[in-house]
Write an enzyme that holds these catalytic residues in place. Structure first.
Site, PDB file in Angstrom:
ATOM      1  N   ARG A 152      -1.783  -2.123  -8.586  1.00 37.68           N
ATOM      2  CA  ARG A 152      -1.210  -1.397  -7.430  1.00 37.68           C
ATOM      3  C   ARG A 152      -0.782  -2.345  -6.302  1.00 37.68           C
ATOM      4  NH1 ARG A 152      -1.865   1.506 -11.002  1.00 37.68           N
ATOM      5  NH2 ARG A 152      -2.756   3.598 -11.037  1.00 37.68           N
TER       6      ARG A 152
ATOM      7  N   CYS B 273      -3.395   9.892  -5.530  1.00 37.65           N
ATOM      8  CA  CYS B 273      -4.731   9.308  -5.333  1.00 37.65           C
ATOM      9  C   CYS B 273      -4.825   8.595  -3.993  1.00 37.65           C
ATOM     10  CB  CYS B 273      -5.056   8.350  -6.473  1.00 37.65           C
ATOM     11  SG  CYS B 273      -5.509   9.228  -7.980  1.00 37.65           S
TER      12      CYS B 273
END
Ligand code: EPU
Length: 302
Positions: free
Chosen positions: A167, A214
């Site tokens: 990420r 998320c």
């Protein structure tokens, strides 16, 4: 209209986000490098698909840049100079291209490497910037060249030039991913579809409400094991916690959802509750406009 023809409008930003929260700003719709350069003459922020973003209820004072026109188009034809029989390198794909449509188009062409990102609602630029992904794959699985625009100019890099990881692309905030060339493996539409369906299956239980996905990255424990942030939030008993009209989803602890009429303040309050109650330091995955140093830093790292 600006000097270079970029369209400029003062707009509520909530409509550009999957959470549906955020006040007003001046939005610059930029379709060329010239228009980008003009927009970057004053303080700016870059807005992609708004799928990982929580914008303040007051909006932001900076210009908000949104890629449009040619920077939201895609050329998936193999570049003959860069492609081999097994590895296809495409023409340019604009940072403003929506990722879901790109993933579907690649599946139809039987081109593999990005199908693991199925279901991610963002645009290409933002998804590359944060190396968006799922357990089945991430953006950096399929990148050949990344074009980056800054107020100092435009440069082209390869993944090997960047300090990318889970990420994370290593591209600084406010450096704009204007276009990329994809690096793909020749497969078949059926095989790519089968892998997309497996990734889709894992998302079946996720909430259907408005959400930026998320909230926290999955942390790595001191022993080196990566654990699900959602599971940790669940084990802390926080699923179903509500502040105003924002809720920690009962379906998955790492999702904050907007029940309708939620504010950014409600979402921030929930993020603080999670930070305080989960015993493991977790790094925020959402981007906050403006940045909140108290929330963005991993708990325990101050
Ligand atoms: N779990 C719980 N309770 C919860 C949530 C999860 O017990 O409230 C358990 C699940 O039962 C499962 C395990 O934790 O055994 C892992 O859960 P899941 O399969 O949902 O994966 P995750 O690690 O929580 C990651 C990504 C998601 C992505 C899914 C599916 C991150 C931070 N999250 O979640 O990505 O959709 O895998 O591929 O990497 C996002 O980035 O916005 C996002 C939602």
């Amino acid at each position: 209209m600006s000097r270079t023809g970029a369209r400029v409008e003062r707009l509520p930003l909530a409509r550009f986000t999957t959470l549906g929260v955020g006040g007003e700003a001046e939005v610059w719709f930029t379709g060329s490098h010239e228009q980008l350069a003009e927009a970057m003459e004053q303080p700016y922020r870059i807005l992609g698909g708004g799928s990982n973003l929580v914008i303040s209820d007051q909006g932001v004072p900076e210009r908000v840049i949104r890629l449009s026109g040619p920077l939201a188009e895609r050329d998936l034809n193999p570049d003959p100079a860069l492609s081999t029989p097994d590895e296809i390198v495409t023409g340019w794909v604009g940072g403003g291209v929506p990722l879901p449509g790109l993933v579907r188009a690649l599946q139809k062409l039987g081109l593999s490497n990005l199908e693991g990102t199925v279901g991610i609602p963002g645009q290409v630029g933002g998804s590359v910037w944060m190396n968006a992904g799922t357990r089945f794959g991430e953006m950096f699985d399929g990148l050949h060249t990344i074009e980056i625009v800054t107020p100092q100019g435009t440069r082209q890099v390869t993944p090997a030039d960047l300090d990318w990881g889970y990420r994370r692309s290593g591209i600084p905030l406010n450096h704009i991913v204007s276009r990329v060339r994809l690096k793909l493996r020749l497969s078949t539409p059926e095989a790519v579809l089968a892998r997309m369906e497996a990734a889709d299956q894992a998302r079946k239980g996720q909430p259907k409400n408005k959400t930026p996905g998320c909230a926290f990255k999955n942390p790595t424990l001191p022993g080196g094991e990566k654990v699900s942030a959602g599971k940790l939030i669940d084990e802390a008993g926080l699923k179903g916690t509500r502040v105003g009209n924002a809720l920690i989803a009962p379906e998955h602890g790492n999702f904050i959802v907007n029940l309708g009429g939620a504010t950014a303040a409600d979402v921030h309050a929930l993020l603080r509750v999670i930070r305080e109650r989960v015993g493991v330091p977790m790094e925020l995955e959402y981007e906050l406009w403006p940045t909140d140093p108290g929330l963005s830093a991993p708990a325990g790292s101050e």
